[in-house]
Scaffold this active site. Structure first.
Site, short mmCIF file in Angstrom:
data_model
loop_
_atom_site.label_atom_id
_atom_site.label_comp_id
_atom_site.label_asym_id
_atom_site.label_seq_id
_atom_site.Cartn_x
_atom_site.Cartn_y
_atom_site.Cartn_z
N GLY A 48 46.97 33.07 44.80
CA GLY A 48 48.30 32.72 44.28
C GLY A 48 48.26 31.27 43.84
O GLY A 48 47.28 30.84 43.26
N GLU A 49 49.28 30.55 44.17
CA GLU A 49 49.35 29.14 43.81
C GLU A 49 49.28 28.34 45.12
O GLU A 49 50.22 28.37 45.91
CB GLU A 49 50.64 28.89 43.03
CG GLU A 49 50.87 27.47 42.62
CD GLU A 49 49.66 26.84 41.94
OE1 GLU A 49 49.11 27.43 40.99
OE2 GLU A 49 49.23 25.75 42.39
N SER A 50 48.15 27.67 45.31
CA SER A 50 47.92 27.05 46.62
C SER A 50 48.94 25.96 46.96
O SER A 50 49.30 25.79 48.13
CB SER A 50 46.50 26.49 46.71
OG SER A 50 46.29 25.51 45.72
N CYS A 80 40.60 32.77 47.08
CA CYS A 80 41.02 31.89 45.99
C CYS A 80 41.99 30.80 46.47
O CYS A 80 41.55 29.87 47.14
CB CYS A 80 41.58 32.74 44.85
SG CYS A 80 41.59 31.87 43.29
N ARG A 107 39.51 22.65 42.66
CA ARG A 107 40.40 23.69 42.11
C ARG A 107 40.10 23.92 40.62
O ARG A 107 39.65 23.03 39.92
CB ARG A 107 41.86 23.27 42.26
CG ARG A 107 42.32 23.23 43.70
CD ARG A 107 43.76 22.73 43.80
NE ARG A 107 44.70 23.62 43.14
CZ ARG A 107 45.95 23.27 42.84
NH1 ARG A 107 46.41 22.08 43.13
NH2 ARG A 107 46.74 24.14 42.24
N ILE A 136 39.85 34.27 39.05
CA ILE A 136 41.06 33.94 38.28
C ILE A 136 41.43 32.49 38.58
O ILE A 136 41.83 32.17 39.70
CB ILE A 136 42.24 34.87 38.64
CG1 ILE A 136 41.85 36.34 38.46
CG2 ILE A 136 43.47 34.53 37.81
CD1 ILE A 136 42.84 37.33 39.05
N ARG A 137 41.28 31.62 37.60
CA ARG A 137 41.52 30.18 37.80
C ARG A 137 40.97 29.74 39.17
O ARG A 137 41.65 29.13 39.98
CB ARG A 137 43.03 29.86 37.68
CG ARG A 137 43.54 30.00 36.25
CD ARG A 137 45.04 29.77 36.12
NE ARG A 137 45.79 30.82 36.79
CZ ARG A 137 46.44 30.69 37.95
NH1 ARG A 137 46.46 29.53 38.56
NH2 ARG A 137 47.08 31.70 38.47
N HIS A 172 38.36 37.55 44.19
CA HIS A 172 39.42 38.45 44.70
C HIS A 172 38.93 39.88 44.92
O HIS A 172 39.17 40.74 44.05
CB HIS A 172 40.55 38.53 43.67
CG HIS A 172 41.29 37.27 43.43
ND1 HIS A 172 42.40 36.91 44.16
CD2 HIS A 172 41.11 36.27 42.53
CE1 HIS A 172 42.87 35.76 43.72
NE2 HIS A 172 42.10 35.35 42.72
N GLU A 174 40.30 42.03 46.63
CA GLU A 174 41.50 42.88 46.71
C GLU A 174 41.89 43.45 45.34
O GLU A 174 42.72 44.35 45.26
CB GLU A 174 42.66 42.11 47.37
CG GLU A 174 43.36 41.06 46.50
CD GLU A 174 42.61 39.72 46.41
OE1 GLU A 174 41.45 39.66 46.84
OE2 GLU A 174 43.21 38.77 45.88
N1 GLN Z 1 44.22 27.94 40.75
C1 GLN Z 1 45.02 28.39 41.84
C2 GLN Z 1 45.31 27.26 42.82
O1 GLN Z 1 44.75 26.23 42.70
C3 GLN Z 1 44.33 29.51 42.58
C4 GLN Z 1 44.27 30.73 41.72
C5 GLN Z 1 44.21 32.02 42.46
O2 GLN Z 1 44.49 32.12 43.67
N2 GLN Z 1 43.89 33.08 41.74
O3 GLN Z 1 46.11 27.43 43.69
#
Ligand code: GLN
Length: 193
Positions: A48-50, A80, A107, A136-137, A172, A174
């Site tokens: 998600g978004e850390s 992630c 990150r 993913i990112r 991921h 999942e």
């Molecule tokens: N780039 C996101 C972060 O820094 C992590 C991306 C993800 O969990 N898929 O939080």
């Protein structure tokens, strides 16, 4: 022995982890507040978004409660953003984190050009059979301390690590049909009970 695996459900792709545990027939529950944590034997920190997940954990006092349980041996698995939250050091960031694992993470390490991709990767506990790693990112692990085992690398970059009861992947599982990494984590949870 029956165990219950918690999934931190503040933000991110926690439902995908719940679906994975459901497929494996493992009891699971969402963790949103400190009281939820008492009922679980292990905890997954989703992607998600850390920064958002870290801020919400701190707001609800979950950061301290999770740290205490982890230090008492509860297994944690971060994917992630979850990996970022587990790290002791996040390059260039002072964001809220758990800071449990002796790793430094960078990150969004694959740059904005490559937002997401997948690759077959070896995962040390599984020997020759690769996993499909979905990035993913994603972050990478820039350095590891003593006692941290590297489980996967992608083009010489560290993307999966374990330090005792703490497991983290930059990718991921999942989001794939491959349940093996979740099974591996459930195995850690069973051993720790
Ligand atoms: N780039 C996101 C972060 O820094 C992590 C991306 C993800 O969990 N898929 O939080």
């Amino acid at each position: 022995m029956s165990i219950c695996v918690g999934v931190l459900a503040l933000q991110g792709d926690f439902e995908k982890h719940e679906a994975m545990l459901e497929r494996l027939g493992i009891a699971h529950r969402q963790v949103r507040k400190v009281a939820d944590l008492e009922a679980v034997d292990a905890l997954i920190l989703p992607g998600g978004e850390s920064t958002t997940i870290g801020r919400l954990m701190a707001r609800y006092g979950l950061d301290c409660a999770i740290r205490q349980r982890a230090e008492a041996g509860m297994p944690l698995y971060g994917t992630c953003a979850g990996m970022i939250l587990l790290a002791k050091e996040i390059v260039g960031s002072q964001q809220d984190q758990l800071g449990l694992m002796d790793i430094t993470v960078l990150r969004n390490a694959f740059g904005s050009q490559i937002d997401s991709f997948e690759a077959p990767l070896p995962f040390k506990p599984f020997g020759e059979e690769p996993v499909t790693a979905v990035f993913i990112r994603a972050p990478i692990v820039q350095s590891v301390g003593e006692g941290v085992e590297v489980l996967s690398t992608f083009e010489d970059k560290i993307v999966a690590v374990q330090q005792g009861n703490l497991l983290a992947t930059a990718f991921h599982p999942e989001l794939t049909d491959d349940t093996r990494i979740h099974e591996y984590f459930v195995g850690l949870a069973r051993k720790s009970k």
